[in-house]
Design an enzyme around this catalytic site. Sequence first.
Site, PDB file in Angstrom:
ATOM      1  N   ASP A  18       0.819  -1.217   0.000  1.00  0.00           N
ATOM      2  CA  ASP A  18       0.000   0.000   0.000  1.00  0.00           C
ATOM      3  C   ASP A  18       0.855   1.271   0.000  1.00  0.00           C
ATOM      4  O   ASP A  18       1.943   1.291   0.579  1.00  0.00           O
ATOM      5  CB  ASP A  18      -0.912  -0.027   1.243  1.00  0.00           C
ATOM      6  CG  ASP A  18      -2.089   0.912   1.104  1.00  0.00           C
ATOM      7  OD1 ASP A  18      -2.288   1.486   0.014  1.00  0.00           O
ATOM      8  OD2 ASP A  18      -2.818   1.092   2.097  1.00  0.00           O
ATOM      9  N   HIS A  35       2.881   3.226  -9.000  1.00  0.00           N
ATOM     10  CA  HIS A  35       2.772   1.784  -9.250  1.00  0.00           C
ATOM     11  C   HIS A  35       4.042   1.256  -9.922  1.00  0.00           C
ATOM     12  O   HIS A  35       4.497   0.160  -9.639  1.00  0.00           O
ATOM     13  CB  HIS A  35       1.548   1.472 -10.114  1.00  0.00           C
ATOM     14  CG  HIS A  35       0.251   1.808  -9.438  1.00  0.00           C
ATOM     15  ND1 HIS A  35      -0.011   1.466  -8.132  1.00  0.00           N
ATOM     16  CD2 HIS A  35      -0.853   2.479  -9.861  1.00  0.00           C
ATOM     17  CE1 HIS A  35      -1.220   1.884  -7.795  1.00  0.00           C
ATOM     18  NE2 HIS A  35      -1.745   2.519  -8.825  1.00  0.00           N
ATOM     19  N   LEU A 129      11.280 -20.536  -3.989  1.00  0.00           N
ATOM     20  CA  LEU A 129      10.216 -19.671  -3.465  1.00  0.00           C
ATOM     21  C   LEU A 129       8.922 -19.849  -4.262  1.00  0.00           C
ATOM     22  O   LEU A 129       8.944 -19.821  -5.501  1.00  0.00           O
ATOM     23  CB  LEU A 129      10.661 -18.203  -3.550  1.00  0.00           C
ATOM     24  CG  LEU A 129       9.605 -17.163  -3.179  1.00  0.00           C
ATOM     25  CD1 LEU A 129       9.336 -17.163  -1.674  1.00  0.00           C
ATOM     26  CD2 LEU A 129      10.016 -15.759  -3.631  1.00  0.00           C
TER      27      LEU A 129
HETATM   28  C1  FPP Z   1      -1.909   0.094  -3.438  1.00  0.00           C
HETATM   29  O1  FPP Z   1      -1.443   1.420  -3.495  1.00  0.00           O
HETATM   30  C2  FPP Z   1      -1.345  -0.693  -4.529  1.00  0.00           C
HETATM   31  C3  FPP Z   1      -2.061  -1.259  -5.544  1.00  0.00           C
HETATM   32  C4  FPP Z   1      -3.521  -1.177  -5.660  1.00  0.00           C
HETATM   33  C5  FPP Z   1      -1.397  -1.991  -6.619  1.00  0.00           C
HETATM   34  C6  FPP Z   1      -0.150  -2.732  -6.232  1.00  0.00           C
HETATM   35  C7  FPP Z   1       0.640  -2.981  -7.447  1.00  0.00           C
HETATM   36  C8  FPP Z   1       1.984  -2.918  -7.545  1.00  0.00           C
HETATM   37  C9  FPP Z   1       2.892  -2.733  -6.405  1.00  0.00           C
HETATM   38  C10 FPP Z   1       2.670  -3.046  -8.854  1.00  0.00           C
HETATM   39  C11 FPP Z   1       2.094  -4.019  -9.743  1.00  0.00           C
HETATM   40  C12 FPP Z   1       2.294  -5.424  -9.336  1.00  0.00           C
HETATM   41  C13 FPP Z   1       2.456  -6.392 -10.230  1.00  0.00           C
HETATM   42  C14 FPP Z   1       2.615  -7.827  -9.813  1.00  0.00           C
HETATM   43  C15 FPP Z   1       2.487  -6.063 -11.656  1.00  0.00           C
HETATM   44  P1  FPP Z   1      -2.494   2.607  -3.673  1.00  0.00           P
HETATM   45  O2  FPP Z   1      -2.595   2.912  -5.106  1.00  0.00           O
HETATM   46  O3  FPP Z   1      -3.786   2.221  -3.004  1.00  0.00           O
HETATM   47  O4  FPP Z   1      -1.777   3.755  -2.882  1.00  0.00           O
HETATM   48  P2  FPP Z   1      -2.493   4.939  -2.061  1.00  0.00           P
HETATM   49  O5  FPP Z   1      -3.227   4.281  -0.906  1.00  0.00           O
HETATM   50  O6  FPP Z   1      -1.343   5.755  -1.602  1.00  0.00           O
HETATM   51  O7  FPP Z   1      -3.401   5.642  -3.017  1.00  0.00           O
END
Ligand code: FPP
Length: 239
Positions: A18, A35, A129
Amino acid sequence: MHSIDYNKLPKHIAIIMDGNGRWATKKMLPRVMGHKAGLEALRGIVKACSDIGIKVLTVYAFSTENWNRPSDEVSFLMKLLVDYMRKETAELHKNNVRIKILGDLSPMPDMTGKEINDALKLTQNNNGLQFNIALNYGGRAEIIKACKALLSEALSKNISIDAIEDTMFEKHLYTEGDIDPDLIIRTSGEQRLSNFLLWQSAYSEFIFPEKLWPDFGKEDLLNAIYQYQSRDRRFGALK
Ligand code: FPP
């Protein structure tokens, strides 16, 4: 930095990655750049888990609720995933990593589905893993799916309701055959499960680092493991 006990590693670590959006906003960048940076952090953590001998790593990459984000953010995440699978699978395979997907892939765009299936096939016999990617995953949907499958099994095999046990139910979860997560980490200071591994987290230890996901590195992982090792896990029993 404290040193961790390599004889008492958590076998299964699950992570809610997050804070990507906030990371980007703080740097006055578009959210999607968060991201992209989050994906770099993920690369480092997969490598670290593989190097230190963690058996299973599960990451929450895309939830069933994430479809409600703006469509350009959703397509960016899908594209990122395809790129990741394309560029990273060979390296993961070389490191003996087995990729597994938790979630319903049926609504995924064709290209995403194809790249994922190729990666699953290539790495299916690896025994290093196990890297679970929760994709279009929701804990409640998973439980309902398992209920339906178990009910249909019970009806077809004439199993009585009283004979139903948790092991029979677990067989129908996406995590079939996996050990439950020992440690769940959610970055960015948020302290919620957000529909992640609802069944499997019954006895997990939780750690909530303040760092935003793109800033989370190996040292932070080791620190979380160190904290985990100081916890007294009793699984409902007495010492
Ligand atoms: C939450 O941060 C994160 C996500 C919804 C996506 C997680 C994805 C990645 C780390 C990269 C992609 C992964 C792969 C396997 C391709 P948020 O956007 O909710 O952050 P915020 O709470 O600060 O808005």
